[in-house]
Design a protein around this motif. Structure first.
Motif, PDB file in Angstrom:
ATOM      1  N   ILE A 120     -37.639 -75.270 -22.267  1.00  0.00           N
ATOM      2  CA  ILE A 120     -38.658 -74.909 -23.259  1.00  0.00           C
ATOM      3  C   ILE A 120     -39.726 -74.009 -22.635  1.00  0.00           C
ATOM      4  N   ASN A 121     -40.095 -74.305 -21.389  1.00  0.00           N
ATOM      5  CA  ASN A 121     -41.106 -73.488 -20.697  1.00  0.00           C
ATOM      6  C   ASN A 121     -40.652 -72.049 -20.488  1.00  0.00           C
ATOM      7  N   SER A 122     -39.339 -71.822 -20.511  1.00  0.00           N
ATOM      8  CA  SER A 122     -38.825 -70.467 -20.309  1.00  0.00           C
ATOM      9  C   SER A 122     -39.279 -69.524 -21.425  1.00  0.00           C
ATOM     10  N   LEU A 123     -39.700 -70.093 -22.556  1.00  0.00           N
ATOM     11  CA  LEU A 123     -40.275 -69.278 -23.628  1.00  0.00           C
ATOM     12  C   LEU A 123     -41.472 -68.481 -23.131  1.00  0.00           C
ATOM     13  N   GLY A 124     -42.321 -69.141 -22.334  1.00  0.00           N
ATOM     14  CA  GLY A 124     -43.555 -68.514 -21.890  1.00  0.00           C
ATOM     15  C   GLY A 124     -43.508 -67.924 -20.501  1.00  0.00           C
ATOM     16  N   VAL A 125     -42.986 -68.698 -19.541  1.00  0.00           N
ATOM     17  CA  VAL A 125     -43.039 -68.266 -18.137  1.00  0.00           C
ATOM     18  C   VAL A 125     -41.713 -67.731 -17.624  1.00  0.00           C
ATOM     19  N   GLY A 126     -40.693 -67.769 -18.460  1.00  0.00           N
ATOM     20  CA  GLY A 126     -39.398 -67.280 -18.016  1.00  0.00           C
ATOM     21  C   GLY A 126     -38.623 -68.338 -17.264  1.00  0.00           C
ATOM     22  N   PHE A 127     -37.532 -67.929 -16.645  1.00  0.00           N
ATOM     23  CA  PHE A 127     -36.637 -68.853 -15.954  1.00  0.00           C
ATOM     24  C   PHE A 127     -36.587 -68.503 -14.476  1.00  0.00           C
ATOM     25  N   SER A 128     -36.531 -69.543 -13.655  1.00  0.00           N
ATOM     26  CA  SER A 128     -36.467 -69.322 -12.212  1.00  0.00           C
ATOM     27  C   SER A 128     -35.568 -70.371 -11.583  1.00  0.00           C
ATOM     28  N   ILE A 129     -34.658 -69.923 -10.729  1.00  0.00           N
ATOM     29  CA  ILE A 129     -33.729 -70.822 -10.051  1.00  0.00           C
ATOM     30  C   ILE A 129     -33.228 -70.153  -8.784  1.00  0.00           C
ATOM     31  N   ASP A 130     -32.883 -70.961  -7.792  1.00  0.00           N
ATOM     32  CA  ASP A 130     -32.243 -70.441  -6.585  1.00  0.00           C
ATOM     33  C   ASP A 130     -30.773 -70.818  -6.646  1.00  0.00           C
ATOM     34  N   THR A 131     -29.955 -69.829  -6.980  1.00  0.00           N
ATOM     35  CA  THR A 131     -28.517 -70.085  -7.127  1.00  0.00           C
ATOM     36  C   THR A 131     -27.782 -70.032  -5.789  1.00  0.00           C
ATOM     37  N   GLY A 132     -28.492 -69.627  -4.741  1.00  0.00           N
ATOM     38  CA  GLY A 132     -27.849 -69.467  -3.449  1.00  0.00           C
ATOM     39  C   GLY A 132     -27.249 -68.088  -3.253  1.00  0.00           C
ATOM     40  N   LEU A 133     -27.343 -67.231  -4.286  1.00  0.00           N
ATOM     41  CA  LEU A 133     -26.831 -65.861  -4.215  1.00  0.00           C
ATOM     42  C   LEU A 133     -27.937 -64.919  -4.677  1.00  0.00           C
ATOM     43  N   ALA A 134     -28.422 -64.098  -3.758  1.00  0.00           N
ATOM     44  CA  ALA A 134     -29.580 -63.238  -4.040  1.00  0.00           C
ATOM     45  C   ALA A 134     -29.323 -62.313  -5.219  1.00  0.00           C
ATOM     46  N   GLU A 135     -28.106 -61.763  -5.304  1.00  0.00           N
ATOM     47  CA  GLU A 135     -27.792 -60.833  -6.390  1.00  0.00           C
ATOM     48  C   GLU A 135     -27.891 -61.511  -7.763  1.00  0.00           C
ATOM     49  N   LEU A 136     -27.446 -62.750  -7.860  1.00  0.00           N
ATOM     50  CA  LEU A 136     -27.526 -63.485  -9.117  1.00  0.00           C
ATOM     51  C   LEU A 136     -28.967 -63.888  -9.418  1.00  0.00           C
ATOM     52  N   ASN A 137     -29.712 -64.260  -8.371  1.00  0.00           N
ATOM     53  CA  ASN A 137     -31.124 -64.620  -8.554  1.00  0.00           C
ATOM     54  C   ASN A 137     -31.898 -63.483  -9.217  1.00  0.00           C
ATOM     55  N   ARG A 138     -31.647 -62.246  -8.744  1.00  0.00           N
ATOM     56  CA  ARG A 138     -32.375 -61.097  -9.283  1.00  0.00           C
ATOM     57  C   ARG A 138     -32.059 -60.874 -10.764  1.00  0.00           C
ATOM     58  N   LEU A 139     -30.878 -61.291 -11.187  1.00  0.00           N
ATOM     59  CA  LEU A 139     -30.470 -61.076 -12.580  1.00  0.00           C
ATOM     60  C   LEU A 139     -30.965 -62.162 -13.532  1.00  0.00           C
ATOM     61  N   VAL A 140     -30.994 -63.412 -13.073  1.00  0.00           N
ATOM     62  CA  VAL A 140     -31.315 -64.518 -13.987  1.00  0.00           C
ATOM     63  C   VAL A 140     -32.763 -64.971 -13.919  1.00  0.00           C
ATOM     64  N   ASN A 141     -33.469 -64.645 -12.837  1.00  0.00           N
ATOM     65  CA  ASN A 141     -34.864 -65.076 -12.722  1.00  0.00           C
ATOM     66  C   ASN A 141     -35.783 -64.078 -13.417  1.00  0.00           C
ATOM     67  N   ARG A 142     -35.939 -64.234 -14.686  1.00  0.00           N
ATOM     68  CA  ARG A 142     -36.733 -63.291 -15.478  1.00  0.00           C
ATOM     69  C   ARG A 142     -37.018 -63.875 -16.848  1.00  0.00           C
ATOM     70  N   GLY A 143     -37.718 -63.087 -17.667  1.00  0.00           N
ATOM     71  CA  GLY A 143     -37.954 -63.450 -19.058  1.00  0.00           C
ATOM     72  C   GLY A 143     -39.272 -64.166 -19.281  1.00  0.00           C
ATOM     73  N   GLY A 144     -39.478 -64.602 -20.512  1.00  0.00           N
ATOM     74  CA  GLY A 144     -40.703 -65.268 -20.922  1.00  0.00           C
ATOM     75  C   GLY A 144     -41.727 -64.283 -21.470  1.00  0.00           C
ATOM     76  N   ILE A 145     -42.628 -64.795 -22.303  1.00  0.00           N
ATOM     77  CA  ILE A 145     -43.666 -63.946 -22.884  1.00  0.00           C
ATOM     78  C   ILE A 145     -44.498 -63.278 -21.790  1.00  0.00           C
ATOM     79  N   GLY A 146     -44.788 -64.048 -20.732  1.00  0.00           N
ATOM     80  CA  GLY A 146     -45.612 -63.513 -19.643  1.00  0.00           C
ATOM     81  C   GLY A 146     -45.025 -62.279 -18.998  1.00  0.00           C
ATOM     82  N   SER A 147     -43.697 -62.190 -18.950  1.00  0.00           N
ATOM     83  CA  SER A 147     -43.044 -61.054 -18.289  1.00  0.00           C
ATOM     84  C   SER A 147     -43.237 -59.757 -19.052  1.00  0.00           C
TER      85      SER A 147
END
Length: 467
Positions: free
Chosen positions: A288-315
């Motif tokens: 639910i918080n991803s609505l505002g602050v976006g999504f953040s996770i450490d998948t163990g793969l830098a290339e995937l992190n750069r793609l999925v760690n984004r979004g939210g109204i703040g962005s």
């Protein structure tokens, strides 16, 4: 009432040229010489324009009001930007985009990716009627798939932008598709019918070019190790269940039902949250918080992190700031008469029918570059050229088509235009990096100019229009 009675100072051609020269100097030096941030550049241009207008005799409060009017006019765009932020955040947290990337990497081949991706972007953008929504959903996912396949990301971004702009240009649900005929004085369906003449060859040539460039990435010769690593990382961090595809399918259904983009985007975010809570290993609070602050996770793969760690109204707040600054400055140029006087002077050089189309394309480019607004790049040239098309007995649907071939397309190729800034922010690829590969955007004005020179599809005005 007193303000309406107050006579504004006269804007002469010489004064307008001086303002344009100062604008070009600040933008050029800011980008090329000093490498200033875009927000800084347009703060400086807004201040410079404001000072010059006051020096020309306009009242300070009037100039400030114009800038504020431009900012208020950006509210609709800002709301869409915020909704896009919620979509990106929730589609990441719920696993929708990771699932699209996962199955895309699993099912698509490097050879077929460009053609399939371009076709899907064209289809989806047509039904949604929004390039912004297409870029924020399919665009982000295709960037991820292209990264996993080791493809040229600039090329992938250009393909995505071309597909997204097809719908922005041709869909009856698109705002620009309705704006251009409204300004020109024709109907939406006549406008779309006229655009078929320029968009068809541009679409075919783009399809061929993407096919040729995509064929260079053969499955046998490509290094798919990153694709395998990304698929493994998605499986480890998310649950890429096919159930997640209900979310993008629902967006298409809402588009077919002609639901406006804002409620459609918010509905997709709500559905993504519900399905994400049920299917993903993250807490409900995180999703639910991803609505505002976006999504953040450490998948163990830098290339995937750069793609999925984004979004939210703040962005999207940085893009909101750019939007307010550019539209505020554009409103000052419009209401003070700088653009009207500057462009109207150019109308005197129009001597033949072909010049009408060529001038409209040039006016759209100049307006987009000076105001950084796609809407103004359609509205101002349309209002200025309407009577000229009547004078040369050209149908208004030729004018509306040309406004789309120019204003709609140019905006996404200019680094400081609101559309270019948005696209670069969402896809993570600089405007000038994807621009050479955005074939549909480049070809549309070129084909329009060729048609004008050879006299093809230059429809004569109806008798009642020619009077």
């Amino acid at each position: 009432m007193d303000e309406k009675k107050t006579k504004l100072p006269e804007m002469t051609f010489g004064k307008s040229v001086l303002v344009v020269i100062v604008l070009i100097a600040i933008i050029f030096s800011g980008y090329v010489v000093f490498n200033f941030d875009t927000k800084v550049i347009f703060t400086l241009t807004s201040v410079a324009v404001g000072i010059m207008l006051v020096a020309y005799g306009f009242k300070v409060d009037t100039v400030v009001k114009w800038f504020a009017d431009g900012g208020r006019g950006a509210v609709d765009v800002i709301i869409i930007l915020m909704c896009v932020g919620t979509v990106i955040g929730t589609w990441m947290a719920s696993g929708v985009v990771p699932a699209i990337m996962y199955y895309g990497l699993k099912l698509l081949t490097p050879t077929s990716f460009m053609l399939v991706g371009f076709s899907l972007c064209c289809i989806v953008s047509f039904f949604i009627g929004s390039s912004y929504s297409t870029l924020a959903t399919l665009g982000v996912a295709f960037i991820g798939i292209g990264t996993g396949m080791g493809m040229n990301i600039d090329l992938v971004a250009g393909m995505v932008v071309s597909g997204a702009l097809f719908g922005d240009k041709m869909s009856p649900f698109s705002d620009t598709t309705n704006l251009a005929p409204a300004v020109s004085g024709t109907t939406v369906w006549e406008h779309i019918g006229s655009m078929i003449y320029t968009v068809t060859p541009a679409l075919i040539i783009s399809f061929v070019l993407y096919g040729i460039l995509g064929s260079k990435y053969s499955a046998s010769g490509a290094d798919l190790s990153l694709a395998k690593e990304m698929m493994a990382a998605v499986e480890a961090s998310f649950n890429p269940t096919p159930i997640l595809f209900i979310v993008p399918v629902m967006v298409l259904v809402l588009a077919l039902l002609k639901i406006p983009s804002v409620p459609a985007l918010l509905a997709s975010s709500a559905l993504a949250i519900i399905i994400g809570i049920i299917t993903q290993p993250f807490s409900a609070v995180t999703i639910i918080n991803s609505l505002g602050v976006g999504f953040s996770i450490d998948t163990g793969l830098a290339e995937l992190n750069r793609l999925v760690n984004r979004g939210g109204i703040g962005s999207m707040m940085e893009v909101v700031a750019w939007t307010i600054l550019t539209l505020g400055m554009g409103q000052m140029l419009k209401d003070s008469g700088v653009l009207n006087v500057f462009l109207s002077k150019m109308i005197g050089f129009i001597k033949k029918r072909r010049d009408c189309v060529l001038a409209t394309l040039i006016f759209s480019l100049c307006t987009a570059m000076l105001t950084a607004s796609q809407y103004l790049a359609i509205m101002l040239p349309g209002m200025l050229m309407k009577d000229t098309f009547t004078k040369f007995k050209l149908d208004k649907k030729v004018l509306s088509r040309t406004l789309e071939d120019g204003g709609t397309m140019f905006s996404f190729l200019i680094p400081w235009d609101t559309a270019g800034i948005y696209t670069a922010s969402v896809l993570g690829v600089a405007t000038l990096s994807y621009a050479p590969y955005a074939f549909l955007l480049i070809l549309s004005p070129i084909i329009a100019a060729i048609y004008a020179c050879v006299g093809f599809a230059q429809f004569p005005a109806k008798e009642e229009e020619a009077i």
